[in-house]
Design an enzyme around this catalytic site. Structure first.
Site, PDB file in Angstrom:
ATOM      1  N   ASN A 108     -28.280  69.506  42.257  1.00 50.86           N
ATOM      2  CA  ASN A 108     -28.355  68.589  41.119  1.00 50.86           C
ATOM      3  C   ASN A 108     -27.134  67.687  41.128  1.00 50.86           C
ATOM      4  OD1 ASN A 108     -29.192  67.640  38.437  1.00 50.86           O
ATOM      5  ND2 ASN A 108     -27.445  68.808  37.660  1.00 50.86           N
ATOM      6  N   HIS A 110     -24.603  65.671  38.654  1.00 50.39           N
ATOM      7  CA  HIS A 110     -24.192  65.685  37.245  1.00 50.39           C
ATOM      8  C   HIS A 110     -23.059  64.674  37.057  1.00 50.39           C
ATOM      9  CE1 HIS A 110     -23.755  67.395  33.255  1.00 50.39           C
ATOM     10  NE2 HIS A 110     -22.441  67.282  33.418  1.00 50.39           N
ATOM     11  N   SER A 142     -20.457  65.306  40.123  1.00 45.42           N
ATOM     12  CA  SER A 142     -20.504  66.552  40.905  1.00 45.42           C
ATOM     13  C   SER A 142     -21.912  66.778  41.434  1.00 45.42           C
ATOM     14  CB  SER A 142     -20.160  67.764  40.019  1.00 45.42           C
ATOM     15  OG  SER A 142     -18.964  67.573  39.317  1.00 45.42           O
ATOM     16  N   ASP A 151     -26.137  73.610  34.914  1.00 47.94           N
ATOM     17  CA  ASP A 151     -24.841  73.131  35.429  1.00 47.94           C
ATOM     18  C   ASP A 151     -23.875  74.237  35.832  1.00 47.94           C
ATOM     19  OD1 ASP A 151     -25.812  70.589  34.845  1.00 47.94           O
ATOM     20  OD2 ASP A 151     -24.887  70.567  32.865  1.00 47.94           O
TER      21      ASP A 151
HETATM   22  C1  GAR Z   1     -27.424  60.254  36.219  1.00 40.59           C
HETATM   23  O1  GAR Z   1     -26.243  59.776  35.665  1.00 40.59           O
HETATM   24  C2  GAR Z   1     -27.362  61.763  36.400  1.00 40.59           C
HETATM   25  O2  GAR Z   1     -26.114  62.227  36.802  1.00 40.59           O
HETATM   26  C3  GAR Z   1     -27.672  62.207  35.002  1.00 40.59           C
HETATM   27  O3  GAR Z   1     -28.759  61.392  34.597  1.00 40.59           O
HETATM   28  C4  GAR Z   1     -28.585  60.108  35.207  1.00 40.59           C
HETATM   29  C5  GAR Z   1     -29.870  59.714  35.890  1.00 40.59           C
HETATM   30  O4  GAR Z   1     -29.792  58.397  36.324  1.00 40.59           O
HETATM   31  N1  GAR Z   1     -27.985  63.609  34.958  1.00 40.59           N
HETATM   32  C6  GAR Z   1     -27.582  64.422  33.981  1.00 40.59           C
HETATM   33  O5  GAR Z   1     -26.926  64.045  33.031  1.00 40.59           O
HETATM   34  C7  GAR Z   1     -27.991  65.865  34.170  1.00 40.59           C
HETATM   35  N2  GAR Z   1     -27.247  66.746  33.322  1.00 40.59           N
HETATM   36  P1  GAR Z   1     -30.824  57.802  37.363  1.00 40.59           P
HETATM   37  O6  GAR Z   1     -32.229  58.083  36.829  1.00 40.59           O
HETATM   38  O7  GAR Z   1     -30.542  56.328  37.347  1.00 40.59           O
HETATM   39  O8  GAR Z   1     -30.601  58.437  38.703  1.00 40.59           O
END
Ligand code: GAR
Length: 198
Positions: A108, A110, A142, A151
């Protein structure tokens, strides 16, 4: 033989785009073979359609029973002979059947330096709100192994991003997201190369 990646995403899919762009480079050791989303209107599925990548909408709507949903996810990953599952903004917990079927093969991304600002409720802008409220001067992104708890799996790679005075949640989120794209593409490439060398 190519290292086959599935990307699970709920919304925009910018990390998916970073991975498909990296997979198109001549030195790429992986291919994106499947995109799964719980949101039929997600940018991630739109991108998969644009590129002709097989995609699947799996959600409580397609599978009201949690176990059936979990079984359908594992069946799709197995059918496409997926080597690595990447969750990138996937706002659903991976079910226990898929977790055990793909143990050690789900990562994942994060948007913070875990273990800081991780755990239940810590997604998207909430993460950056928490960073700004904490007074941290450094944040980042991360990539970690996915386990049963949000997480908590071991971190494989991370990248630092400065928190600037005057940062808003949005300005910090944008800086971290740019770092995420590079970090995720490099980490998946490294995992693919390590797999090929085994
Ligand atoms: C990203 O910033 C990812 O790290 C976050 O959601 C966004 C997705 O963006 N994930 C989390 O917060 C998970 N806990 P994207 O759809 O443009 O890739």
């Amino acid at each position: 033989m190519s290292f086959k990646v599935a990307v699970l995403a709920s919304h925009t899919g910018s990390n998916l785009r970073a991975l498909t762009a990296a997979a198109a480079l001549p030195q790429a050791a992986f291919t994106v073979e499947l995109v799964v989303s719980n949101n039929s209107a997600s940018g991630a599925l739109a991108h998969a359609r644009e590129l002709g990548i097989p995609w699947l909408h799996l959600s409580g709507r397609t599978h009201p029973d949690q176990e059936q949903l979990d079984l359908a996810m594992l069946a799709a990953l197995t059918e496409h002979r997926i080597d690595l599952v990447v969750t990138a903004g996937f706002l659903r917990k991976i079910g226990p059947i898929t977790l055990s079927g793909y143990a050690g093969r789900i990562v994942n991304i994060h948007p913070s330096l875990l273990p800081r600002h991780g755990g239940p409720g810590m997604h998207g802008l909430h993460v950056h709100e928490s960073v700004l409220a904490s007074g941290d001067t450094v944040s980042g992104a991360s990539v970690h192994h996915v386990t049963a708890n949000y997480d908590e799996g071991p971190v494989i790679a991370s990248r630092e991003v400065p928190v600037l005075s005057g940062d808003s949640v949005e300005s910090l989120a944008a800086r971290v997201l740019t770092a995420e794209h590079g970090l995720l593409a490099e980490t998946v490439q490294a995992l693919a190369v390590a797999h090929a060398d085994r």
